[in-house]
Design a protein around this motif. Sequence first.
Motif, short mmCIF file in Angstrom:
data_model
loop_
_atom_site.label_atom_id
_atom_site.label_comp_id
_atom_site.label_asym_id
_atom_site.label_seq_id
_atom_site.Cartn_x
_atom_site.Cartn_y
_atom_site.Cartn_z
N LYS A 100 0.81 -1.21 0.00
CA LYS A 100 0.00 0.00 0.00
C LYS A 100 0.85 1.28 0.00
O LYS A 100 0.55 2.22 -0.72
CB LYS A 100 -0.94 0.00 1.20
CG LYS A 100 -1.92 1.15 1.18
CD LYS A 100 -2.90 1.06 2.31
CE LYS A 100 -3.86 2.23 2.24
NZ LYS A 100 -4.79 2.25 3.32
N GLN A 101 1.89 1.31 0.80
CA GLN A 101 2.77 2.47 0.89
C GLN A 101 4.15 2.21 0.30
O GLN A 101 5.11 2.90 0.61
CB GLN A 101 2.91 2.89 2.36
CG GLN A 101 1.62 3.29 3.02
CD GLN A 101 1.01 4.53 2.39
OE1 GLN A 101 1.73 5.45 1.99
NE2 GLN A 101 -0.29 4.57 2.28
N THR B 280 6.06 5.11 -1.51
CA THR B 280 6.45 6.17 -0.57
C THR B 280 7.65 5.73 0.27
O THR B 280 8.61 6.48 0.43
CB THR B 280 5.27 6.52 0.36
OG1 THR B 280 4.19 6.96 -0.45
CG2 THR B 280 5.66 7.61 1.34
#
Length: 177
Positions: A124-125, A128
């Motif tokens: 999901k991240q 980042t």
Amino acid sequence: MGTMAFWSIALMFSARHLVTGSVALFLIPLLEERGMSLVDAAGILSLMALIGMPGRVGFPWLGDRYDKRWVIGFCFIFQSIGLILFTTVGGVVGTAFFLILYSPTYSGVLPLIPAIQADYFGRKQFATIRGMMTPIATVSTVSGPFLVASIRDLTDSYEPAFALLGVVNVLALVFIV
């Protein structure tokens, strides 16, 4: 960024980039310093890439079956041994050790780094987190050549710098384990 896992992986990533970037940049000058022609030294660099190709498939395959930390750690051990033998043994034998030990394990770690980042932080991240680690690694990628060049200027040889790169690789091992 507040986790031990983040910093351990980021520092491993950084140490790896310091070593691999410096080796790729200074391998040909070191081989020339040892008396090899430019053409032969470039051939060694090409052989490094060729011998490394199976590592890009084999070690990630192992990483899918076993704990990626240990597979990466195994790679760092053999990279370090390859670099240290390259500098201490020298000649054809040292170069052969370097190619056989360093090349496949250098290549094998490359796909395992994003895989271990995904294992620890999920998808999901992922972008980042990877984006947060990359600038940390970039600092070492940029500083590594300055370190190697400084050692070369002080000692009049690339040999001590390459031995140090083998030691820095051991730090990458410590960070990942």
